[in-house]
Design a protein around this motif. Structure first.
Motif, PDB file in Angstrom:
ATOM      1  N   VAL A   1       9.941   1.354  12.546  1.00  0.00           N
ATOM      2  CA  VAL A   1       9.812   0.175  11.697  1.00  0.00           C
ATOM      3  C   VAL A   1      11.179  -0.506  11.648  1.00  0.00           C
ATOM      4  CG1 VAL A   1       9.335  -0.633   9.350  1.00  0.00           C
ATOM      5  CG2 VAL A   1       7.991   1.246  10.334  1.00  0.00           C
ATOM      6  N   PRO A   2      11.253  -1.829  11.815  1.00  0.00           N
ATOM      7  CA  PRO A   2      12.550  -2.513  11.832  1.00  0.00           C
ATOM      8  C   PRO A   2      13.314  -2.347  10.513  1.00  0.00           C
ATOM      9  CG  PRO A   2      10.823  -3.951  12.662  1.00  0.00           C
ATOM     10  CD  PRO A   2      10.141  -2.754  12.081  1.00  0.00           C
ATOM     11  N   GLU A   3      14.631  -2.424  10.606  1.00  0.00           N
ATOM     12  CA  GLU A   3      15.487  -2.391   9.425  1.00  0.00           C
ATOM     13  C   GLU A   3      15.572  -3.782   8.792  1.00  0.00           C
ATOM     14  OE1 GLU A   3      19.178   0.099   9.679  1.00  0.00           O
ATOM     15  OE2 GLU A   3      18.794  -0.136  11.828  1.00  0.00           O
ATOM     16  N   GLY A   4      16.069  -3.787   7.557  1.00  0.00           N
ATOM     17  CA  GLY A   4      16.412  -5.052   6.907  1.00  0.00           C
ATOM     18  C   GLY A   4      15.244  -5.935   6.560  1.00  0.00           C
TER      19      GLY A   4
ATOM     20  N   GLY B   1       1.726  10.756  14.272  1.00  0.00           N
ATOM     21  CA  GLY B   1       1.131  12.082  14.306  1.00  0.00           C
ATOM     22  C   GLY B   1       1.257  12.806  12.982  1.00  0.00           C
ATOM     23  N   ALA B   2       1.199  14.130  13.053  1.00  0.00           N
ATOM     24  CA  ALA B   2       1.108  14.971  11.855  1.00  0.00           C
ATOM     25  C   ALA B   2       2.267  14.756  10.890  1.00  0.00           C
ATOM     26  CB  ALA B   2       1.033  16.438  12.274  1.00  0.00           C
ATOM     27  N   SER B   3       3.468  14.553  11.385  1.00  0.00           N
ATOM     28  CA  SER B   3       4.643  14.445  10.511  1.00  0.00           C
ATOM     29  C   SER B   3       5.212  13.034  10.458  1.00  0.00           C
ATOM     30  CB  SER B   3       5.731  15.407  10.987  1.00  0.00           C
ATOM     31  OG  SER B   3       6.094  15.103  12.335  1.00  0.00           O
ATOM     32  N   SER B   4       4.428  12.048  10.844  1.00  0.00           N
ATOM     33  CA  SER B   4       4.949  10.684  10.946  1.00  0.00           C
ATOM     34  C   SER B   4       5.085   9.973   9.618  1.00  0.00           C
ATOM     35  CB  SER B   4       4.047   9.853  11.872  1.00  0.00           C
ATOM     36  OG  SER B   4       4.051  10.369  13.185  1.00  0.00           O
ATOM     37  N   LEU B   5       4.297  10.377   8.636  1.00  0.00           N
ATOM     38  CA  LEU B   5       4.328   9.742   7.319  1.00  0.00           C
ATOM     39  C   LEU B   5       4.568  10.812   6.255  1.00  0.00           C
ATOM     40  CD1 LEU B   5       1.310   7.331   7.802  1.00  0.00           C
ATOM     41  CD2 LEU B   5       3.626   6.591   7.241  1.00  0.00           C
ATOM     42  N   PRO B   6       5.784  11.312   6.128  1.00  0.00           N
ATOM     43  CA  PRO B   6       6.056  12.368   5.142  1.00  0.00           C
ATOM     44  C   PRO B   6       5.857  11.870   3.711  1.00  0.00           C
ATOM     45  CG  PRO B   6       8.085  11.563   6.121  1.00  0.00           C
ATOM     46  CD  PRO B   6       6.973  10.943   6.894  1.00  0.00           C
ATOM     47  N   LYS B   7       5.696  12.816   2.814  1.00  0.00           N
ATOM     48  CA  LYS B   7       5.458  12.489   1.412  1.00  0.00           C
ATOM     49  C   LYS B   7       6.569  11.607   0.864  1.00  0.00           C
ATOM     50  CE  LYS B   7       4.170  14.669  -2.954  1.00  0.00           C
ATOM     51  NZ  LYS B   7       3.901  15.945  -3.644  1.00  0.00           N
ATOM     52  N   GLY B   8       6.184  10.558   0.179  1.00  0.00           N
ATOM     53  CA  GLY B   8       7.151   9.639  -0.399  1.00  0.00           C
ATOM     54  C   GLY B   8       7.434   8.420   0.456  1.00  0.00           C
ATOM     55  N   THR B   9       6.978   8.409   1.705  1.00  0.00           N
ATOM     56  CA  THR B   9       7.257   7.285   2.595  1.00  0.00           C
ATOM     57  C   THR B   9       6.700   5.978   2.043  1.00  0.00           C
ATOM     58  OG1 THR B   9       7.241   8.732   4.532  1.00  0.00           O
ATOM     59  CG2 THR B   9       6.927   6.380   4.917  1.00  0.00           C
ATOM     60  N   LEU B  10       5.485   6.039   1.527  1.00  0.00           N
ATOM     61  CA  LEU B  10       4.820   4.820   1.070  1.00  0.00           C
ATOM     62  C   LEU B  10       5.019   4.550  -0.417  1.00  0.00           C
ATOM     63  CD1 LEU B  10       1.472   5.380   3.009  1.00  0.00           C
ATOM     64  CD2 LEU B  10       3.382   3.931   3.698  1.00  0.00           C
ATOM     65  N   ARG B  11       5.703   5.455  -1.094  1.00  0.00           N
ATOM     66  CA  ARG B  11       5.848   5.341  -2.539  1.00  0.00           C
ATOM     67  C   ARG B  11       6.518   4.040  -2.990  1.00  0.00           C
ATOM     68  NH1 ARG B  11       7.956  10.626  -4.630  1.00  0.00           N
ATOM     69  NH2 ARG B  11       5.790  11.226  -4.199  1.00  0.00           N
ATOM     70  N   PRO B  12       7.531   3.511  -2.244  1.00  0.00           N
ATOM     71  CA  PRO B  12       8.144   2.248  -2.700  1.00  0.00           C
ATOM     72  C   PRO B  12       7.202   1.057  -2.696  1.00  0.00           C
ATOM     73  CG  PRO B  12       9.533   3.361  -1.078  1.00  0.00           C
ATOM     74  CD  PRO B  12       8.215   4.052  -1.067  1.00  0.00           C
TER      75      PRO B  12
ATOM     76  N   HIS C   1       7.290   7.446  13.968  1.00  0.00           N
ATOM     77  CA  HIS C   1       7.758   7.918  12.663  1.00  0.00           C
ATOM     78  C   HIS C   1       8.062   6.710  11.776  1.00  0.00           C
ATOM     79  CE1 HIS C   1       9.363  10.940   9.948  1.00  0.00           C
ATOM     80  NE2 HIS C   1      10.388  10.119   9.695  1.00  0.00           N
ATOM     81  N   VAL C   2       7.685   6.816  10.504  1.00  0.00           N
ATOM     82  CA  VAL C   2       7.964   5.760   9.529  1.00  0.00           C
ATOM     83  C   VAL C   2       8.936   6.309   8.499  1.00  0.00           C
ATOM     84  CG1 VAL C   2       6.989   4.175   7.826  1.00  0.00           C
ATOM     85  CG2 VAL C   2       5.674   4.757   9.882  1.00  0.00           C
ATOM     86  N   GLU C   3      10.115   5.705   8.418  1.00  0.00           N
ATOM     87  CA  GLU C   3      11.131   6.152   7.479  1.00  0.00           C
ATOM     88  C   GLU C   3      11.007   5.384   6.166  1.00  0.00           C
ATOM     89  OE1 GLU C   3      15.116   6.341   9.081  1.00  0.00           O
ATOM     90  OE2 GLU C   3      14.304   6.283  11.123  1.00  0.00           O
ATOM     91  N   ALA C   4      11.059   6.099   5.073  1.00  0.00           N
ATOM     92  CA  ALA C   4      10.931   5.469   3.760  1.00  0.00           C
ATOM     93  C   ALA C   4      12.018   4.431   3.532  1.00  0.00           C
ATOM     94  CB  ALA C   4      10.971   6.537   2.670  1.00  0.00           C
ATOM     95  N   VAL C   5      13.227   4.692   4.035  1.00  0.00           N
ATOM     96  CA  VAL C   5      14.339   3.775   3.804  1.00  0.00           C
ATOM     97  C   VAL C   5      14.083   2.413   4.435  1.00  0.00           C
ATOM     98  CG1 VAL C   5      15.629   4.497   5.870  1.00  0.00           C
ATOM     99  CG2 VAL C   5      16.860   3.605   3.868  1.00  0.00           C
ATOM    100  N   ARG C   6      13.286   2.378   5.518  1.00  0.00           N
ATOM    101  CA  ARG C   6      12.994   1.096   6.170  1.00  0.00           C
ATOM    102  C   ARG C   6      12.056   0.227   5.330  1.00  0.00           C
ATOM    103  NH1 ARG C   6      14.356   1.311  11.826  1.00  0.00           N
ATOM    104  NH2 ARG C   6      16.171   2.690  11.922  1.00  0.00           N
ATOM    105  N   LEU C   7      11.316   0.856   4.437  1.00  0.00           N
ATOM    106  CA  LEU C   7      10.371   0.128   3.590  1.00  0.00           C
ATOM    107  C   LEU C   7      10.896  -0.077   2.175  1.00  0.00           C
ATOM    108  CD1 LEU C   7       7.119   2.001   4.674  1.00  0.00           C
ATOM    109  CD2 LEU C   7       7.866  -0.256   5.456  1.00  0.00           C
ATOM    110  N   HIS C   8      12.093   0.426   1.922  1.00  0.00           N
ATOM    111  CA  HIS C   8      12.605   0.482   0.549  1.00  0.00           C
ATOM    112  C   HIS C   8      12.694  -0.899  -0.103  1.00  0.00           C
ATOM    113  CE1 HIS C   8      14.721   2.066  -2.898  1.00  0.00           C
ATOM    114  NE2 HIS C   8      15.684   1.162  -2.729  1.00  0.00           N
ATOM    115  N   LYS C   9      13.155  -1.895   0.663  1.00  0.00           N
ATOM    116  CA  LYS C   9      13.333  -3.230   0.080  1.00  0.00           C
ATOM    117  C   LYS C   9      12.059  -4.067   0.097  1.00  0.00           C
ATOM    118  CE  LYS C   9      18.291  -3.703   0.936  1.00  0.00           C
ATOM    119  NZ  LYS C   9      19.352  -4.516   1.577  1.00  0.00           N
ATOM    120  N   ALA C  10      11.103  -3.652   0.893  1.00  0.00           N
ATOM    121  CA  ALA C  10       9.868  -4.443   1.028  1.00  0.00           C
ATOM    122  C   ALA C  10       8.866  -4.081  -0.057  1.00  0.00           C
ATOM    123  CB  ALA C  10       9.271  -4.242   2.413  1.00  0.00           C
ATOM    124  N   ARG C  11       9.295  -4.120  -1.280  1.00  0.00           N
ATOM    125  CA  ARG C  11       8.453  -3.650  -2.384  1.00  0.00           C
ATOM    126  C   ARG C  11       7.279  -4.574  -2.691  1.00  0.00           C
ATOM    127  NH1 ARG C  11      11.734   0.005  -6.457  1.00  0.00           N
ATOM    128  NH2 ARG C  11      13.223   0.909  -4.996  1.00  0.00           N
TER     129      ARG C  11
END
Length: 585
Positions: free
Chosen positions: A274-277, A317-328, A294-304
């Motif tokens: 996922v792109p930064e910024g 895959g199995a570990s691509s969306l770890p817990k908390g990734t979508l929480r923001p 893989h989707v990093e939570a930090v990449r979605l942090h500002k896109a609230r």
């Protein structure tokens, strides 16, 4: 002729001229009425300032166009060139529409535009231009050169146009070398720019800071140069799908200055992350058809403020969306994940999520708390996964009290899930391995309107008595492609559409549809019916029936249609027909 007679004749002629209207020249002799302006042959002139010559198969520019014309329409003709002398004398033109002709660059003289100093709207899409006009009037507001063969734009084609707001250049042959850096200098009001479906390899520099919509899809873009979008603080929509963007072609500042951006489409590229910024104003982010693992939570942090996140057809895959990734993403409304390799529902889904769409993954189990955080879900699609009844917890769906649509088609279920919420309107379970139906499994679903059980292994003897009792709102029931030997009894009273095709039905008795008086469409195609298999009384009470489909049975089936008062049916005699599909008028 005597003098008295001559005087009388002159008086009569004068009276006639004063009181007679010529159809071509009304009020002839009345000097107070203005003469109508001439209109070119075959064209129409609904107003004094409008000349409409569209769609007349013209090959030559029409003559006799009034100098008072402000709007000239010549689209959908066969013009190849515009004569300089004819066009230049129409100095008052505000709109010139040449859409869909055969005009070449040689046939569009630059000198003609020198006289059109008031031109605001110029439409020359779908022609044969190879280069843009070198000079367009300073007064221009809309310029449409789409669907030509343009390879080059000049500095004063669109430059120094303070009123210019919309430029359409899509479906041409533009490369970056054909767009000079000063293409839009002095044109600081442009809000819409379409450069899609060209041959651009990187984002053009020096784009107008006033842009609100930028279309760059269907190019060859592999890079967005640093700072290329740093001034576009008004940009709301950015379309970059169907390009060749990779992670190295973007950086942390690519989108970070776009403080008004709401829609970003990066689908059909080669992104691995996922792109930064991403800006906080973003509402829709389309990342489908990339290579994201893989989707990093930090990449979605500002896109609230994100409401729609589309990640379909990636490599999650199995570990691509770890817990908390979508929480923001507290405002997230819709999450699309279909066509990945996910083995479970993403954990800790946002609480306001209303649509989770993830068919064609590898989800094999649903736990008691997998969906507990998404209690606002209205649509859940888990079709074509690997769900087995033994691995679906009885409490999985129980707390989803807003759920209206549940799609579990194409799994490995052998029985209906337990705890289905009473809010359901649509339940899709086709292409599973269901063998039995029991009343308890459908209890409480009194709002259900559509139930699809096609392509299972249901037999009438395995449908428990009272199974349909509580489905008081059911309108559509699909039992096709099962193992039914006759029409199931006591079907829901509200039923309007019944699919029974591709079963083993060989006989339809006189009481088969007594419980379904509102039936409108009945499908019995591809069963084992013969000519007299349907009892004469079977359909007589179905006064709303419009379609009966009995094709592809061993014999053509005799159908006795219901009487509809004094109205005759579509078949001769109003009563009998041999199906086929019978549609009543």
């Amino acid at each position: 002729m005597r003098p008295q007679e001559l005087l009388l004749l002159l008086l009569m002629l004068k009276w006639s001229l004063a009181h007679t209207e010529d159809p071509a020249f009304p009020h002839l002799g009345d000097s107070s009425q203005p003469l109508p302006r001439p209109c070119p042959w075959r064209c129409s002139c609904p107003r004094d300032d409008t000349v409409d010559c569209a769609g007349l198969d013209l090959r030559i520019f029409p003559d006799n166009i009034t100098r008072a014309a402000r709007h000239l329409s010549l689209q959908n003709n066969r013009l190849q060139e515009l004569p300089y002398n004819e066009l230049s004398r129409l100095s008052g033109l505000r709109t010139l529409d040449l859409h869909s002709n055969l005009i070449t660059s040689e046939g569009l003289p630059d000198e003609a535009f020198e006289s059109l100093s008031q031109l605001e709207n110029f439409y020359v899409a779908h022609n044969k231009l190879s280069v843009a006009p070198q000079f367009l009037p300073r007064s221009l507001r809309v310029a449409d050169l789409a669907a030509n063969e343009v390879v080059e734009i000049f500095p004063l084609t669109f430059g120094e146009k303070p009123a210019l707001r919309s430029v359409y250049l899509h479906n041409n042959r533009l490369r970056n070398t054909g767009l000079p850096p000063n293409t839009f200098n002095g044109s600081e009001a442009i809000t819409t720019l379409s450069l899609s479906s060209n041959q651009l390899s990187y984002l053009p520099p020096s784009l107008p800071a006033s842009l609100e919509r930028l279309h760059l899809q269907n190019n060859l873009i592999s890079k967005v140069p640093r700072g290329a979008l740093s001034l576009q603080t008004h940009l709301r929509e950015l379309y970059l799908q169907h390009n060749q963007l990779t992670d190295s072609g973007l950086d942390a500042t690519t989108f970070s200055k776009l403080s008004s951006l709401e829609y970003l489409d990066l689908s059909h590229n080669q992104l691995a992350t996922v792109p930064e910024g991403l800006p906080g104003t973003l509402t829709i982010l389309h990342l489908g058809r990339n290579c994201i693992r893989h989707v990093e939570a930090v990449r979605l942090h500002k896109a609230r403020g994100l409401r729609y996140l589309l990640l379909q057809h990636n490599k999650l895959g199995a570990s691509s969306l770890p817990k908390g990734t979508l929480r923001p993403l507290r405002a997230l409304h819709t999450l699309h994940l279909y066509g990945n390799k996910l083995e479970r529902v993403p954990p800790a889904l946002p609480r306001h999520l209303q649509a989770l769409v993830m068919p064609h993954n590898r989800v094999a189990a649903l736990g008691a708390r997998d969906l507990v955080s998404a209690r606002a879900l209205a649509e859940l699609n888990l079709a074509y996964n690997s769900l087995a009844s033994a691995h679906v917890h009885p409490s999985t769906f129980r707390r989803l009290r807003a759920l209206r649509s549940l799609d579990l088609a194409g799994n490995q279920l052998t029985r209906l899930p337990e705890g289905l919420p009473a809010s359901l309107r649509s339940l899709r379970l086709q292409r599973n391995q269901l063998r039995t139906l029991e009343p308890e499994q459908l209890a409480g679903l009194n709002k259900l309107r559509e139930l699809n059980l096609a392509h299972n292994r249901l037999r009438v003897g395995n449908i428990g008595p009272g199974t349909w009792h509580e489905l008081q709102a059911l309108k559509v029931l699909d039992l096709s492609h099962n193992e039914l030997s006759f029409v199931p009894p006591d079907l829901p009273e509200a039923l309007e559409e019944l699919h029974l095709q591709a079963n083993r039905i060989s006989h339809v008795g006189p009481e088969a549809f007594l419980s379904t008086p509102h039936l409108r469409a009945l499908f019995l195609r591809a069963n084992r019916l013969h000519m007299t298999s349907i009892a004469a009384e079977a359909l007589q009470g179905l006064t709303h029936l419009r379609v009966v489909d009995t094709a592809e049975n061993p014999e053509q089936v005799l159908v006795q249609l219901p009487r509809r008062g004094k109205e005759p049916s579509a078949l001769e005699g109003g009563e009998r027909g041999v199906g086929g599909q019978v549609a009543l008028a």
